[in-house]
Design a protein around this motif. Structure first.
Motif, short mmCIF file in Angstrom:
data_model
loop_
_atom_site.label_atom_id
_atom_site.label_comp_id
_atom_site.label_asym_id
_atom_site.label_seq_id
_atom_site.Cartn_x
_atom_site.Cartn_y
_atom_site.Cartn_z
N THR A 5 0.83 -1.21 0.00
CA THR A 5 0.00 0.00 0.00
C THR A 5 0.86 1.26 0.00
O THR A 5 0.61 2.20 -0.75
N VAL A 6 1.90 1.26 0.85
CA VAL A 6 2.79 2.42 0.90
C VAL A 6 3.47 2.62 -0.46
O VAL A 6 3.56 3.74 -0.97
N SER A 7 3.95 1.53 -1.06
CA SER A 7 4.64 1.63 -2.35
C SER A 7 3.70 2.18 -3.43
O SER A 7 4.10 3.03 -4.25
N ASP A 8 2.44 1.71 -3.45
CA ASP A 8 1.48 2.20 -4.44
C ASP A 8 1.23 3.70 -4.28
O ASP A 8 1.21 4.45 -5.26
N HIS A 9 1.05 4.14 -3.03
CA HIS A 9 0.79 5.56 -2.80
C HIS A 9 2.00 6.41 -3.14
O HIS A 9 1.86 7.52 -3.69
N LEU A 10 3.19 5.93 -2.84
CA LEU A 10 4.39 6.68 -3.18
C LEU A 10 4.54 6.83 -4.70
O LEU A 10 4.96 7.88 -5.20
N ARG A 11 4.17 5.78 -5.43
CA ARG A 11 4.25 5.85 -6.89
C ARG A 11 3.34 6.95 -7.43
O ARG A 11 3.70 7.72 -8.32
N VAL A 12 2.13 7.04 -6.88
CA VAL A 12 1.19 8.08 -7.31
C VAL A 12 1.72 9.46 -6.96
O VAL A 12 1.68 10.40 -7.77
N LEU A 13 2.25 9.61 -5.75
CA LEU A 13 2.78 10.91 -5.32
C LEU A 13 4.00 11.31 -6.16
O LEU A 13 4.19 12.49 -6.47
N LEU A 14 4.82 10.34 -6.53
CA LEU A 14 5.96 10.62 -7.41
C LEU A 14 5.48 11.09 -8.78
O LEU A 14 5.98 12.09 -9.32
N ASP A 15 4.51 10.37 -9.35
CA ASP A 15 4.00 10.73 -10.67
C ASP A 15 3.37 12.13 -10.66
O ASP A 15 3.41 12.84 -11.67
N ALA A 16 2.80 12.50 -9.52
CA ALA A 16 2.15 13.82 -9.42
C ALA A 16 3.15 14.94 -9.13
O ALA A 16 2.78 16.11 -9.14
N GLY A 17 4.40 14.58 -8.86
CA GLY A 17 5.40 15.60 -8.55
C GLY A 17 5.36 16.10 -7.13
O GLY A 17 5.96 17.13 -6.81
N ALA A 18 4.67 15.37 -6.24
CA ALA A 18 4.55 15.81 -4.84
C ALA A 18 5.71 15.33 -3.97
O ALA A 18 5.95 15.90 -2.90
N VAL A 19 6.41 14.28 -4.40
CA VAL A 19 7.57 13.79 -3.66
C VAL A 19 8.71 13.51 -4.61
O VAL A 19 8.51 13.31 -5.83
N SER A 20 9.91 13.51 -4.09
CA SER A 20 11.11 13.10 -4.81
C SER A 20 11.71 11.91 -4.10
O SER A 20 11.33 11.57 -2.98
N LYS A 21 12.69 11.26 -4.74
CA LYS A 21 13.33 10.10 -4.12
C LYS A 21 14.80 10.05 -4.53
O LYS A 21 15.20 10.62 -5.54
N ARG A 22 15.57 9.36 -3.70
CA ARG A 22 16.94 9.03 -4.05
C ARG A 22 17.34 7.80 -3.27
O ARG A 22 16.77 7.50 -2.21
N ARG A 23 18.32 7.07 -3.77
CA ARG A 23 18.77 5.86 -3.09
C ARG A 23 19.81 6.23 -2.04
O ARG A 23 20.67 7.08 -2.26
N SER A 24 19.72 5.56 -0.88
CA SER A 24 20.70 5.70 0.19
C SER A 24 21.03 4.29 0.68
O SER A 24 20.26 3.69 1.43
N GLY A 25 22.19 3.77 0.25
CA GLY A 25 22.51 2.39 0.60
C GLY A 25 21.52 1.45 -0.04
O GLY A 25 21.27 1.49 -1.25
N ARG A 26 20.92 0.61 0.78
CA ARG A 26 19.94 -0.36 0.27
C ARG A 26 18.52 0.17 0.27
O ARG A 26 17.60 -0.51 -0.18
N GLU A 27 18.34 1.35 0.80
CA GLU A 27 17.00 1.92 0.90
C GLU A 27 16.82 3.05 -0.11
O GLU A 27 17.78 3.66 -0.57
N VAL A 28 15.56 3.33 -0.44
CA VAL A 28 15.21 4.51 -1.22
C VAL A 28 14.49 5.48 -0.28
O VAL A 28 13.54 5.10 0.41
N LEU A 29 14.97 6.71 -0.23
CA LEU A 29 14.40 7.73 0.65
C LEU A 29 13.47 8.64 -0.16
O LEU A 29 13.77 9.00 -1.30
N TYR A 30 12.36 9.03 0.47
CA TYR A 30 11.37 9.90 -0.16
C TYR A 30 11.20 11.15 0.70
O TYR A 30 11.27 11.09 1.92
N TRP A 31 10.94 12.29 0.05
CA TRP A 31 10.65 13.53 0.76
C TRP A 31 9.80 14.42 -0.12
O TRP A 31 9.71 14.22 -1.33
N ARG A 32 9.17 15.42 0.52
CA ARG A 32 8.26 16.30 -0.21
C ARG A 32 9.00 17.26 -1.12
O ARG A 32 10.03 17.82 -0.74
#
Length: 317
Positions: free
Chosen positions: A279-306
């Motif tokens: 559920t979290v992944s699906d919502h993040l994908r929508v927010l990314l597509d809408a331009g409301a959040v950005s992401k970058r990789r940090s080690g093994r994780e991907v970080l998201y922010w507004r």
């Protein structure tokens, strides 16, 4: 106690852990002397009951100024957790096993001047136990599921950073006065004290808490640890996202966006929201597509922010 000399095998065995007692002490400090806007806001609903309790307990009222000063906390409030998953009753029992004279000795370190008459009577340890139990029961325990989620989310992020950058990078991010100096030397604060060898220590723990600044926990010579401010403590997971934002983009999506004022990983969002990973992944994908959040990789994780758009949505929701 400015520098600890940490054997390599002790550092290899060190771990992060959640301590209900540490968070209770942090809550007591916020009730007694809040320092930040979020501590004042959290204290508001509890302060009247806290003041009534102190008015009825003169020993507890005298304990507070004697136990806390800007540079030190009385040691009976800072006993290191004895197990990987400590419970509040077990940690409270450790405090209860101290003698009155041990408690007074700790107070004399924190406040070298003479102690208040109320602190010289028998039953002092029992008063400490009652004070801690009141703070836990009335303020921390009702919030504990959400508090624990925040603390465990912080540990997820720290262990991810540990795998990517090692202890030196993690320690530098825990507290502004902490740093790895090399050659087994861990600076824990800026006090001008001789280095302390941890050769006899069996345990070294790092404990996130809802606090403004960290402190040392220990039960020398075998157990040592550092408390540090957890990430995300300004956001209350129990609080709903702004109603207007929830109506616009959906309650769960709004809840995720509201928490991304600082970078968080997918796994952290799972912990603090209680939603499933999918559920979290699906919502993040929508927010990314809408331009409301950005992401970058940090080690093994991907970080998201507004993004600025996401921040505007969250602020104007």
């Amino acid at each position: 106690m400015g520098v600890w000399q940490v054997p390599s095998d002790l550092l290899a065995r060190s771990r992060f852990t959640v301590s209900p007692m540490v968070d209770t002490v942090a809550a007591l400090r916020a009730l007694y002397k809040p320092r930040t806007p979020w501590q004042w806001a959290w204290r508001g609903p509890h302060v009247d009951a806290f003041q009534r309790m102190l008015a009825a307990r003169p020993v507890a009222r005298a304990l507070l100024p004697a136990s806390f000063n800007p540079r030190w906390v009385a040691d009976f409030f800072t006993i290191a957790p004895a197990s990987p998953e400590p419970t509040f009753p077990a940690e409270l029992a450790a405090v209860g096993r101290l003698s009155d004279e041990q408690v007074r000795a700790d107070l004399r370190v924190t406040r070298p001047e003479s102690l208040a008459p109320e602190l010289l009577a028998d039953g002092l340890t029992g008063q400490v136990v009652e004070l801690l139990n009141w703070v836990w029961t009335h303020t921390v325990e009702p919030e504990w599921p959400e508090r624990e989620r925040r603390l465990r989310a912080d540990i997820v992020a720290r262990t991810t950073a540990l795998s990517a950058g090692g202890w030196a990078g993690v320690i530098a991010d825990l507290n502004r006065n902490m740093r790895w100096l090399g050659d087994g030397r861990l600076q824990i604060n800026d006090y001008s004290e001789p280095p302390l060898s941890l050769d006899e220590a069996e345990q070294l723990v790092f404990v996130p808490a809802h606090c403004r600044r960290g402190w040392v926990v220990w039960d020398a010579p075998t157990r040592f640890g550092m408390v540090y401010p957890a990430r995300g403590i300004l956001m209350d997971p129990a609080s709903p996202a702004p109603d207007g934002l929830a109506r616009l983009i959906g309650a769960n999506r709004a809840s995720i966006l509201a928490r991304l004022d600082a970078p968080l990983s997918t796994s952290q969002l799972v912990v603090v929201t209680g939603l499933s990973l999918g559920t979290v992944s699906d919502h993040l994908r929508v927010l990314l597509d809408a331009g409301a959040v950005s992401k970058r990789r940090s080690g093994r994780e991907v970080l998201y922010w507004r993004t600025p758009l996401g921040a505007a949505l969250a602020a104007g929701g």
